[in-house]
Design a protein around this motif. Structure first.
Motif, PDB file in Angstrom:
ATOM      1  N   GLU A 166       0.813  -1.216   0.000  1.00  0.00           N
ATOM      2  CA  GLU A 166       0.000   0.000   0.000  1.00  0.00           C
ATOM      3  C   GLU A 166       0.848   1.268   0.000  1.00  0.00           C
ATOM      4  OE1 GLU A 166      -3.927   1.824   2.284  1.00  0.00           O
ATOM      5  OE2 GLU A 166      -2.574   0.488   3.385  1.00  0.00           O
ATOM      6  N   PRO A 193      -6.963  -2.088   1.382  1.00  0.00           N
ATOM      7  CA  PRO A 193      -6.841  -1.139   0.274  1.00  0.00           C
ATOM      8  C   PRO A 193      -7.603  -1.672  -0.950  1.00  0.00           C
ATOM      9  CG  PRO A 193      -4.692  -1.719   1.196  1.00  0.00           C
ATOM     10  CD  PRO A 193      -5.684  -2.706   1.713  1.00  0.00           C
ATOM     11  N   VAL A 197      -4.478  -2.478  -5.547  1.00  0.00           N
ATOM     12  CA  VAL A 197      -3.279  -2.334  -4.730  1.00  0.00           C
ATOM     13  C   VAL A 197      -2.857  -3.674  -4.141  1.00  0.00           C
ATOM     14  CG1 VAL A 197      -2.298  -1.242  -2.666  1.00  0.00           C
ATOM     15  CG2 VAL A 197      -3.812   0.064  -4.176  1.00  0.00           C
TER      16      VAL A 197
END
Length: 232
Positions: A166, A193, A197
Motif C-alpha cells: 500500500e 486497500p 493495490v
C-alpha cells in the motif's frame, strides 16, 4: 533485566547472525553515551517506512515483491536459529543502496527455549501499528504479560506486507497511539486497500498472518514460499 545486561545479550545474539538480509554487527565502541554503542553499516536508503514515503509511487510491482522477499528470508533465517525478532516493523527494516531490505534492531530478540516456542519479556516494545495483540499484553483490558514468539513475528510480517504493497503504515488513517492499541487488542485490523493495490490472494494471506489462533498463522518458510511465488 537491567539495560546493560540486555545490551550484552543483544551483542552476543547479533554477532552470531550471518545472512544477506540481516544487518551485520561490526563491533562495539564506547564514548558515545552512558552505554556502549553497537557499530553496523550505514544503509543509505534508511528505514523501510521513510523509503516507502518517497519511493513507493516509483517502485514496480516486482520491486515491492523483492522487498517482501528480503524481509521474509531474513525472518526465516532468524526463526531457523530459534530467534524471535520481537520488534519487526517498518522502522526496523533498513534498505541499502541497491534497494535490498535487511532486518535490524534486535533489542527485543531472544533465543527460544528448546522446550517452548514462546517467551515472555518483561515489557512490550516496538510499535503498536505492527505488533500482535499478544505482544501488547493479554488478559482483562489487555493488562497481561506480553508474549513474543515466532507467531507474533509472522503477525508483524503481515503488517509489513500491507505497508509495502500500500505504501503507507498500518492504520495510517488513525493518529492517536492509544486508539491503535485498542484496535489491535480488539482484533480490529487495518482496512483493506483497493483490489488494484492488493490482490485477493495477497489479502487472504495477510489475514492468515493476523489469525487470532497463533498456531494457525503461517510459518516463516511458508511466507517465503508465498512471496517467492508472486510474479517478480
Amino acid at each position: 533485566m537491567k539495560a546493560i545486561d540486555r545490551l550484552f545479550q543483544e551483542i552476543r545474539l547479533w554477532l552470531k547472525l550471518k545472512h544477506d538480509n540481516i544487518v551485520p554487527l561490526w563491533g562495539v565502541t564506547d564514548g558515545a553515551g552512558s552505554v556502549p554503542a553497537l557499530v553496523s553499516p550505514w544503509l543509505e536508503n534508511g528505514a523501510l517506512t521513510g523509503f516507502l514515503q518517497w519511493k513507493h509511487e516509483t517502485l514496480s510491482s516486482s520491486e515491492k515483491i523483492a522487498l517482501l522477499r528480503d524481509v521474509a528470508r531474513g525472518l526465516q533465517y532468524l526463526h531457523s536459529k530459534s530467534i524471535v525478532h520481537g520488534d519487526l516493523s517498518g522502522n526496523n527494516v533498513l534498505i541499502d543502496t541497491n534497494g535490498k531490505a535487511l532486518l535490524t534492531d534486535f533489542g527485543l530478540s531472544v533465543l527460544l527455549s528448546e522446550r517452548s516456542d514462546q517467551v515472555l519479556l518483561p515489557k512490550p516494545g516496538g510499535s503498536a501499528r505492527w505488533m500482535a495483540p499478544e505482544s501488547l499484553g493479554l488478559g482483562d483490558e489487555g493488562h497481561g504479560s506480553p508474549v513474543f514468539s515466532t507467531a507474533s513475528d509472522v503477525y508483524s510480517f503481515g503488517r509489513i506486507m500491507l505497508q509495502v504493497l500500500e505504501g503507507r503504515v498500518p492504520y495510517h488513517y488513525i493518529a492517536r497511539y492509544e486508539v491503535i492499541i485498542s484496535l489491535v487488542l480488539l482484533g480490529n485490523h487495518p482496512r483493506r486497500p483497493p483490489a488494484s493495490v492488493i490482490s485477493d490472494a495477497e489479502w487472504t494471506f495477510i489475514q492468515m498472518c493476523w489469525l487470532e489462533d497463533m498456531v494457525r498463522r503461517p510459518r516463516a518458510d511458508e511466507i517465503v514460499a508465498f512471496v517467492e511465488g508472486r510474479k517478480l
